[in-house]
Design a protein around this motif. Structure first.
Motif, PDB file in Angstrom:
ATOM      1  N   LYS A 221       6.265  16.764  20.733  1.00  0.00           N
ATOM      2  CA  LYS A 221       7.627  16.253  20.675  1.00  0.00           C
ATOM      3  C   LYS A 221       7.788  15.125  19.664  1.00  0.00           C
ATOM      4  N   THR A 222       6.729  14.334  19.477  1.00  0.00           N
ATOM      5  CA  THR A 222       6.857  13.171  18.589  1.00  0.00           C
ATOM      6  C   THR A 222       6.662  13.503  17.114  1.00  0.00           C
ATOM      7  N   THR A 224       8.148  14.708  14.488  1.00  0.00           N
ATOM      8  CA  THR A 224       9.458  15.119  13.961  1.00  0.00           C
ATOM      9  C   THR A 224       9.347  15.691  12.547  1.00  0.00           C
ATOM     10  N   GLN A 227       8.722  19.323  12.931  1.00  0.00           N
ATOM     11  CA  GLN A 227       9.930  19.986  13.437  1.00  0.00           C
ATOM     12  C   GLN A 227      10.931  20.206  12.296  1.00  0.00           C
ATOM     13  N   THR A 240       8.746  22.160  21.658  1.00  0.00           N
ATOM     14  CA  THR A 240       7.921  20.963  21.662  1.00  0.00           C
ATOM     15  C   THR A 240       7.053  20.897  22.919  1.00  0.00           C
ATOM     16  N   LYS A 241       5.872  20.315  22.723  1.00  0.00           N
ATOM     17  CA  LYS A 241       4.932  20.109  23.821  1.00  0.00           C
ATOM     18  C   LYS A 241       5.071  18.672  24.322  1.00  0.00           C
TER      19      LYS A 241
END
Length: 381
Positions: A221-222, A224, A227, A240-241
């Protein structure tokens, strides 16, 4: 309806190779052994593309191509010319007649697939059926991640569905897997060594067999940057994990256009039963709202006049639940359906605290709810 591909060649071996190349695609293969036969089939079937040999007896490829382009009904059909190395110059000379592409013999199956996919969209055989699948059908998911624990986690998180999760650890294994089977959806780790996730994505999109398959990127998730890069690269989406499996199911359903109504609606004992799941959330409420009117209308069309609103799996009553309940009740009033409601102990108590729900009559068992509708059922064992 599948695509029609006409192969015109005096070599039966070449026609067999073409037919074998497209057997996994939603295509009908038509054949002609010379230009005369090919022209007759083209006139009758109006194929989407013609793979035409240059050198043939009776009527060669050049003459057939000339006649095709002179016929107003056939001239727009794209033609891919096959020729031996010695015929390359001849093909180039007649390109002005409208040859879309050409291929030198001998060729491999993936070469003819690649040429044809430039001209028409090829879909894996069975894709049309897959698009009509329901949430409760078998869905094949391929996870490409070098961390076996992630594959196990996804498999466990989807264990309450009929979806089948296969895992591989490297891009090459994923390509091999896709050549022998047809996953409905693929998840790829964005942190595979040597940029492997992005390389694999480009390979999947470059293959006619997988170019339409939804591909999700997996990252923490962090991260970015990953992503953003994945979104710019054209991935269907990014997961996201740690993975939110309710969100994952929703996104899989949307990507594959699955009918999710069976998660919440069923016909039982002569009534439409709407059951809200224990993982009730705003996204679930949105899905239920999307299906509600159509399901109630369909029930009435089928002759049903009763509806059960089952809230017994929920652990609390909030404004989202109340809105869904009020919408369902309003529809029952509009269509003159008799209805009854079931609630958990917590929902029954909390509904008494809200002005909108204080008059809801909630039963604690399905048998009692049906009895209120005039249907007597045997008590649960």
């Amino acid at each position: 309806m599948g695509r029609k591909i006409l192969t015109v060649d005096d070599s039966k071996t070449i026609r067999l190779i073409v037919a074998k190349a497209f057997k996994t695609f939603d295509c009908e293969i038509l054949e002609g052994s010379n230009g005369v036969e090919g022209l007759a089939v083209a006139t009758r079937e109006k194929p989407d593309v013609i793979i035409l040999d240059f050198t043939m007896p009776i009527m060669d490829g050049y003459e057939m191509l000339s006649k095709l382009k002179a016929d107003p009904d056939l001239k727009s059909i794209p033609v891919i010319m096959l020729t031996a190395e010695a015929g390359r110059e001849q093909v180039l000379k007649i390109a002005k007649l409208g040859v879309r592409d050409y291929l030198i013999k001998p060729f491999k199956e993936d070469m003819i697939i690649e040429r044809v996919s430039r001209v028409i969209e090829l879909k894996p055989r069975g894709e049309a059926v897959a698009k009509a699948k329901n949430y409760d059908d078998v869905i094949q998911i391929l996870v490409v991640d070098d961390k076996p624990a992630i594959v196990d986690q996804i498999r466990a998180g989807l264990a309450d569905t009929k979806w089948k999760v296969e895992g591989v650890s490297a891009p090459g294994q994923a390509v091999d897997h896709c050549s022998s089977s047809s996953p409905d959806l693929i998840m790829v780790s964005l942190t595979l060594p040597e940029n492997g996730g992005y390389t694999l994505f480009q390979m999947l999109r470059g293959s006619a067999k997988t170019k339409s398959v939804p591909v999700f990127g997996l990252t923490v998730k962090t991260d970015t940057d990953q992503q953003t890069r994945a979104q710019q690269s054209g991935f269907t989406g990014v997961l996201t994990k740690p993975i939110d499996f309710d969100e994952l199911k929703t996104r899989v359903c949307r990507s594959l256009n699955l009918d999710t109504s069976l998660r919440y609606f069923a016909t039982r004992d002569g009534a439409l039963v709407m059951t809200l799941p224990v993982d009730f959330s705003q996204s679930v409420a949105n899905e239920v709202g999307m299906h509600l009117r159509n399901k109630v209308n369909a029930a009435v069309d089928a002759g049903l006049d009763k509806m059960v609103i089952d809230l017994s799996q929920l652990k609390k009553a909030d404004i989202t639940l109340i809105k869904v309940g009020l919408n369902a009740i309003q529809l029952c009033h509009e269509l003159s359906l008799k209805y009854s409601m079931i609630g958990s102990e917590a929902v029954c108590l909390e509904c008494k605290n809200y002005e909108e729900t204080k008059d809801w009559r909630l039963f604690t068992s399905y048998q009692d709810a049906m009895a209120q509708l005039g249907v007597k059922l045997a008590a649960a064992a």
